[in-house]
Structure formats: structure tokens, C-alpha cells
Design a protein around this motif. Structure first.
Motif, PDB file in Angstrom:
ATOM      1  N   LEU A 197       0.833  -1.209   0.000  1.00 22.44           N
ATOM      2  CA  LEU A 197       0.000   0.000   0.000  1.00 22.44           C
ATOM      3  C   LEU A 197       0.868   1.261   0.000  1.00 22.44           C
ATOM      4  CD1 LEU A 197      -2.838  -1.012   2.516  1.00 22.44           C
ATOM      5  CD2 LEU A 197      -3.010  -0.790   0.037  1.00 22.44           C
ATOM      6  N   PHE A 198       1.937   1.237   0.755  1.00 25.75           N
ATOM      7  CA  PHE A 198       2.840   2.390   0.796  1.00 25.75           C
ATOM      8  C   PHE A 198       3.509   2.600  -0.555  1.00 25.75           C
ATOM      9  CE2 PHE A 198       7.040   4.289   1.858  1.00 25.75           C
ATOM     10  CZ  PHE A 198       6.571   5.508   2.344  1.00 25.75           C
ATOM     11  N   LEU A 199       3.889   1.487  -1.208  1.00 23.14           N
ATOM     12  CA  LEU A 199       4.502   1.588  -2.533  1.00 23.14           C
ATOM     13  C   LEU A 199       3.513   2.168  -3.547  1.00 23.14           C
ATOM     14  CD1 LEU A 199       6.830   1.011  -4.492  1.00 23.14           C
ATOM     15  CD2 LEU A 199       5.919  -1.301  -4.770  1.00 23.14           C
ATOM     16  N   LEU A 200       2.248   1.698  -3.510  1.00 19.80           N
ATOM     17  CA  LEU A 200       1.228   2.241  -4.422  1.00 19.80           C
ATOM     18  C   LEU A 200       1.010   3.719  -4.167  1.00 19.80           C
ATOM     19  CD1 LEU A 200      -1.419  -0.649  -4.417  1.00 19.80           C
ATOM     20  CD2 LEU A 200       0.115  -0.001  -6.278  1.00 19.80           C
ATOM     21  N   PHE A 201       0.999   4.105  -2.895  1.00 23.57           N
ATOM     22  CA  PHE A 201       0.829   5.523  -2.564  1.00 23.57           C
ATOM     23  C   PHE A 201       1.967   6.354  -3.149  1.00 23.57           C
ATOM     24  CE2 PHE A 201       1.884   9.067   0.272  1.00 23.57           C
ATOM     25  CZ  PHE A 201       0.717   9.798   0.195  1.00 23.57           C
ATOM     26  N   LEU A 202       3.202   5.851  -3.022  1.00 24.32           N
ATOM     27  CA  LEU A 202       4.344   6.588  -3.566  1.00 24.32           C
ATOM     28  C   LEU A 202       4.270   6.674  -5.092  1.00 24.32           C
ATOM     29  CD1 LEU A 202       7.335   5.259  -1.411  1.00 24.32           C
ATOM     30  CD2 LEU A 202       6.167   7.459  -1.238  1.00 24.32           C
ATOM     31  N   VAL A 203       3.831   5.577  -5.736  1.00 23.26           N
ATOM     32  CA  VAL A 203       3.725   5.575  -7.200  1.00 23.26           C
ATOM     33  C   VAL A 203       2.712   6.607  -7.676  1.00 23.26           C
ATOM     34  CG1 VAL A 203       2.983   4.221  -9.198  1.00 23.26           C
ATOM     35  CG2 VAL A 203       4.499   3.206  -7.497  1.00 23.26           C
ATOM     36  N   PHE A 204       1.502   6.586  -7.081  1.00 18.82           N
ATOM     37  CA  PHE A 204       0.463   7.521  -7.514  1.00 18.82           C
ATOM     38  C   PHE A 204       0.818   8.961  -7.146  1.00 18.82           C
ATOM     39  CE2 PHE A 204      -2.403   3.678  -7.207  1.00 18.82           C
ATOM     40  CZ  PHE A 204      -2.531   3.548  -8.581  1.00 18.82           C
ATOM     41  N   ALA A 205       1.475   9.149  -6.013  1.00 19.46           N
ATOM     42  CA  ALA A 205       1.924  10.498  -5.648  1.00 19.46           C
ATOM     43  C   ALA A 205       2.969  10.998  -6.642  1.00 19.46           C
ATOM     44  CB  ALA A 205       2.491  10.503  -4.229  1.00 19.46           C
ATOM     45  N   GLY A 206       3.885  10.094  -7.032  1.00 22.32           N
ATOM     46  CA  GLY A 206       4.878  10.486  -8.031  1.00 22.32           C
ATOM     47  C   GLY A 206       4.251  10.829  -9.364  1.00 22.32           C
ATOM     48  N   LEU A 207       3.247  10.040  -9.785  1.00 21.91           N
ATOM     49  CA  LEU A 207       2.556  10.326 -11.037  1.00 21.91           C
ATOM     50  C   LEU A 207       1.837  11.671 -10.970  1.00 21.91           C
ATOM     51  CD1 LEU A 207       1.019   6.823 -11.860  1.00 21.91           C
ATOM     52  CD2 LEU A 207       2.918   7.937 -13.023  1.00 21.91           C
ATOM     53  N   ILE A 250     -10.633   5.614 -15.359  1.00 25.71           N
ATOM     54  CA  ILE A 250     -10.923   6.961 -15.867  1.00 25.71           C
ATOM     55  C   ILE A 250     -10.969   7.965 -14.717  1.00 25.71           C
ATOM     56  CG2 ILE A 250     -12.726   8.384 -16.921  1.00 25.71           C
ATOM     57  CD1 ILE A 250     -13.367   6.008 -18.726  1.00 25.71           C
ATOM     58  N   ILE A 251     -11.636   7.578 -13.618  1.00 27.29           N
ATOM     59  CA  ILE A 251     -11.708   8.457 -12.447  1.00 27.29           C
ATOM     60  C   ILE A 251     -10.317   8.667 -11.856  1.00 27.29           C
ATOM     61  CG2 ILE A 251     -12.644   8.688 -10.111  1.00 27.29           C
ATOM     62  CD1 ILE A 251     -15.081   7.117 -11.056  1.00 27.29           C
ATOM     63  N   LEU A 252      -9.549   7.574 -11.760  1.00 26.51           N
ATOM     64  CA  LEU A 252      -8.189   7.684 -11.231  1.00 26.51           C
ATOM     65  C   LEU A 252      -7.312   8.532 -12.156  1.00 26.51           C
ATOM     66  CD1 LEU A 252      -6.141   6.770  -9.096  1.00 26.51           C
ATOM     67  CD2 LEU A 252      -5.664   4.768 -10.517  1.00 26.51           C
ATOM     68  N   GLY A 253      -7.468   8.352 -13.472  1.00 30.92           N
ATOM     69  CA  GLY A 253      -6.687   9.154 -14.412  1.00 30.92           C
ATOM     70  C   GLY A 253      -6.988  10.630 -14.302  1.00 30.92           C
ATOM     71  N   GLU A 254      -8.281  10.971 -14.109  1.00 28.16           N
ATOM     72  CA  GLU A 254      -8.651  12.385 -13.950  1.00 28.16           C
ATOM     73  C   GLU A 254      -8.088  12.950 -12.652  1.00 28.16           C
ATOM     74  OE1 GLU A 254     -10.593  15.947 -12.862  1.00 28.16           O
ATOM     75  OE2 GLU A 254     -10.828  14.056 -11.767  1.00 28.16           O
ATOM     76  N   TRP A 259      -3.961  12.946 -13.470  1.00 26.19           N
ATOM     77  CA  TRP A 259      -3.456  13.709 -14.614  1.00 26.19           C
ATOM     78  C   TRP A 259      -4.498  14.626 -15.239  1.00 26.19           C
ATOM     79  CZ3 TRP A 259      -0.181   9.596 -17.759  1.00 26.19           C
ATOM     80  CH2 TRP A 259       1.000   9.365 -17.079  1.00 26.19           C
ATOM     81  N   GLY A 260      -5.651  14.795 -14.637  1.00 22.40           N
ATOM     82  CA  GLY A 260      -6.662  15.686 -15.196  1.00 22.40           C
ATOM     83  C   GLY A 260      -7.291  15.113 -16.455  1.00 22.40           C
ATOM     84  N   VAL A 261      -7.647  16.005 -17.382  1.00 25.19           N
ATOM     85  CA  VAL A 261      -8.289  15.581 -18.626  1.00 25.19           C
ATOM     86  C   VAL A 261      -7.374  14.664 -19.437  1.00 25.19           C
ATOM     87  CG1 VAL A 261      -9.299  16.387 -20.790  1.00 25.19           C
ATOM     88  CG2 VAL A 261      -9.703  17.660 -18.697  1.00 25.19           C
ATOM     89  N   GLY A 262      -6.082  14.959 -19.425  1.00 30.26           N
ATOM     90  CA  GLY A 262      -5.137  14.103 -20.128  1.00 30.26           C
ATOM     91  C   GLY A 262      -5.156  12.684 -19.599  1.00 30.26           C
ATOM     92  N   GLY A 263      -5.316  12.538 -18.288  1.00 29.71           N
ATOM     93  CA  GLY A 263      -5.404  11.213 -17.704  1.00 29.71           C
ATOM     94  C   GLY A 263      -6.653  10.472 -18.128  1.00 29.71           C
TER      95      GLY A 263
END
Length: 370
Positions: free
Chosen positions: A15-25, A305-309, A312-316
Motif C-alpha cells: 500500500l505504501f509503494l502504491l501511494f508513492l507511485v500515484f503520488a509520483g505520477l 478513468i476516475i483515477l486518471g482524472e 493527470w486531469g483531462v489528459g489522464g
């Protein structure tokens, strides 16, 4: 007694690794979004570039021509939209009269319902206008900055596309150097299928958008919406942004229909056209044109799609589905990750691949056995 502790520790670490990945993205979206968009577009134009190279053209020249073709398509679309907007401007006086009519009706409604006189409403609006004068100036300054930023990003994306197409062999060799010799065959399959799924998804999406243009144009013309072709192109093109785009285009069409003097019957007609087109798109165009090129479960499609928005916003939102399709291909070809590929895949994966279109239609109305 101590066995659950390692399992809990691994879960927390994951879970911590996923948090770091999404925070980095999230914090690097201004850097990663242009790269991801350029990579997807480069995959789309790769067959055209390879065809030019087979004709004896130099790879660098072929990459430049791919970029030029993309520029011509984008500029042509923008020119078409600008031409339709210029036609709308000829009816601006009529639209302004209708807007003034609705504005006066709102003022009368406020006076009758809340007891606020027209003079008091004017004073409130004037106070708000004087207090927001600086805000409007700030808004236009931000708008100009956003335009320059978008132009800069577009130029960077074009450069990335050229470099990806021109240096694709170098990147491919780099990926193959990362894997063991016995796994190189599987890595080549992943690369080829990932490229293929992006190409099929985007080309299928383009065909579907063209079909939406025709259907929206016919529907809006029957309803009586002025500049029906423009709004058909608008609604169809916004389909690039899943779920949100078509609703936004239809809402703008409804507002313009009201401004043009259309009553409730025209609004109902526009909504009926929207519902009919969405039904045809979901149950006929999607299976026929786009098909199962991105074989992803609808639940995970909405989630990504929700996670991408959020990241990364509309681009996500635009990039989420093809990127998820690529991730699924990676999962399907790596043994420890195959369960996750099965999880995000379609529920009927493998059962309907050889079924005819009519068999699929019959399947919608028959009870499924689980």
C-alpha cells in the motif's frame, strides 16, 4: 502465532509503494503527460512510418512526415471548427436577443418569488461587477498563460513523437536488455501486442467519432438546431474524453438551442438524440467498430478513468483506457501477474471472441449462467 505479522507487513509495504507511485505520477504530471500522449500517438502513426520505410524512405524523413500528417489533421479540424464558429457569429444578434429575453424573465421571476425589485437586483449586480473587475483581469491573464503553456506542450509533444518513431529500435533494444535471454521472446510479444492494442483502439475510436458526427448531424438537423453540423462535430469529438465529453457537448447544444429560441420541445429533442446516439454507440458501434481491442472490465474502465482524472486531469481521462489495455497485456504475459490480468479483463473473455454479432445481440436478452 507470529505468522500473520509478515503478511500484514507485506500488505502495508504494498500500500505504501502504491501511494508513492500515484503520488509520483501526480506531482510529475506536467512532465509525464506529454510523454505518455506522444508515446500513444507515436504508436498510432508507427504503421504509416513503417510503410514509408518499406518504400525506401529514410527513417528520419518518415518520422517527419508522420508529424506533418498529424499537424495537417489537427489544423484541418481546428479550421473546420473555426469556420462553423464564424457562421454562428452571424446569428449572434438573435442569440443575444434570446439571452436578454431569458434574463428579463429571470429578473421578473426573482421579483415575484422573492420580492427583490429589479432596481435592487441591478444594484447587487453592479456591486458584484465592481468587486470582480480585478478577478476578470486575473482570469484573462491566466487564460493567456494557459494558451502559451498549451502551445509549448503541443510543440514538445510533436518533438517527442518524432523522437519516439525515429529512435524506436534503440528503445526496443533497451527493453530487451532488461530481461533475461530466455524471456526475450515473451518481451517481444508484449511490445508488439501493446503497440497493436493502442493502434486498434485509437483507429477504432476515430471511426466511431466519424459515425457519431453523422448521427448527431442528422438528429440535430431533424430537431431544428441551428448550426447542427458544428454541434455534431463538437459532441462527437468530445467523445475522446470518456463519459464527461459527450455530456458536456450535449449540454452546450441544449444551452445554444435555448439561446436560439428553441422551447422545451427542442430541448427534449436534443436529449432524445443524445440518448439514441449513446444507445447505438454503446451497443452497436462499440462492438462493431472498436470491438474488444481493449478487453477491460467495465468496472475497471470507470475506475481507471476516475483515477486518471484525479492524477493527470483531462489528459489522464484520455490516456487511461489505452494505458490500462497495455497494462493488461503485460499482466497476461507475466506468470505471477496473470491473476490481475484476469481480474481487470472482461468477464466473458474468451467466450465471445468467435461469436457473430447477431449471436452477441441474442446474448443480451438471454439469461447468463454463472
Amino acid at each position: 502465532m507470529n505468522q500473520p505479522q509478515p503478511l500484514l507487513s507485506r500488505a502495508v509495504q504494498t500500500l505504501f509503494l502504491l501511494f508513492l507511485v500515484f503520488a509520483g505520477l501526480y506531482f510529475t504530471k506536467s512532465f509525464l503527460v506529454p510523454i505518455a500522449l506522444a508515446g500513444v500517438l507515436a504508436m498510432l502513426f508507427l504503421p504509416f512510418g513503417q510503410w514509408l520505410e518499406k518504400k525506401g524512405m529514410n527513417r528520419t524523413v518518415a518520422a517527419v512526415l508522420c508529424v506533418l500528417v498529424l499537424l495537417i489533421v489537427v489544423v484541418g479540424f481546428i479550421s473546420l471548427v473555426s469556420w462553423r464558429v464564424s457562421n454562428i457569429e452571424t446569428n449572434f444578434n438573435q442569440i443575444e436577443q434570446q439571452a436578454t429575453k431569458y434574463y428579463n424573465e429571470v429578473k421578473d421571476y426573482v421579483q415575484q418569488s422573492f420580492g427583490v425589485s429589479v432596481q435592487q437586483q441591478k444594484q447587487i449586480i453592479q456591486k458584484q461587477g465592481s468587486s470582480t473587475a480585478g478577478t476578470i483581469a486575473t482570469y484573462f491573464a491566466g487564460l493567456a498563460g494557459s494558451f502559451l503553456g498549451t502551445l509549448t506542450t503541443a510543440i514538445i509533444v510533436l518533438i517527442y513523437i518524432f523522437l519516439f518513431i525515429n529512435s524506436r529500435s534503440h528503445f526496443k533494444k533497451f527493453i530487451l536488455k532488461l530481461v533475461k535471454p530466455e524471456d526475450k521472446g515473451n518481451a517481444l510479444i508484449i511490445i508488439d501486442q501493446s503497440t497493436e492494442v493502442v493502434q486498434k483502439y485509437i483507429s477504432g475510436l476515430a471511426k466511431m467519432i466519424a459515425c457519431l458526427w453523422v448521427m448527431y448531424a442528422i438528429g440535430f438537423s431533424i430537431v431544428g438546431v441551428q448550426n447542427a453540423i458544428f454541434f455534431a462535430i463538437l459532441c462527437g469529438t468530445l467523445e475522446i474524453v470518456p463519459f464527461v465529453g459527450n455530456i458536456t457537448g450535449t449540454s452546450l447544444t441544449v444551452l445554444m438551442a435555448l439561446a436560439q429560441g428553441g422551447g422545451s420541445s427542442m430541448v427534449i429533442g436534443v436529449l432524445a438524440v443524445y440518448g439514441s446516439v449513446q444507445f447505438i454507440q454503446s451497443y452497436i458501434l462499440q462492438p462493431l467498430v472498436v470491438g474488444k481491442d481493449v478487453d477491460v472490465n467495465p468496472l475497471f474502465t470507470i475506475m481507471v478513468i476516475i483515477l486518471g482524472e484525479a492524477i493527470w486531469g483531462v489528459g489522464g481521462m484520455v490516456l487511461s483506457i489505452p494505458l490500462l489495455g497495455m497494462v493488461k497485456i503485460v499482466f497476461d504475459h507475466i506468470e505471477p501477474l496473470k491473476p490481475y490480468g484476469f481480474l481487470i479483463g472482461s468477464e466473458d473473455n474468451g467466450k465471445e471472441d468467435d461469436a457473430s454479432f447477431m449471436d452477441k445481440i441474442k446474448g443480451w436478452f438471454t439469461k447468463q449462467k454463472h
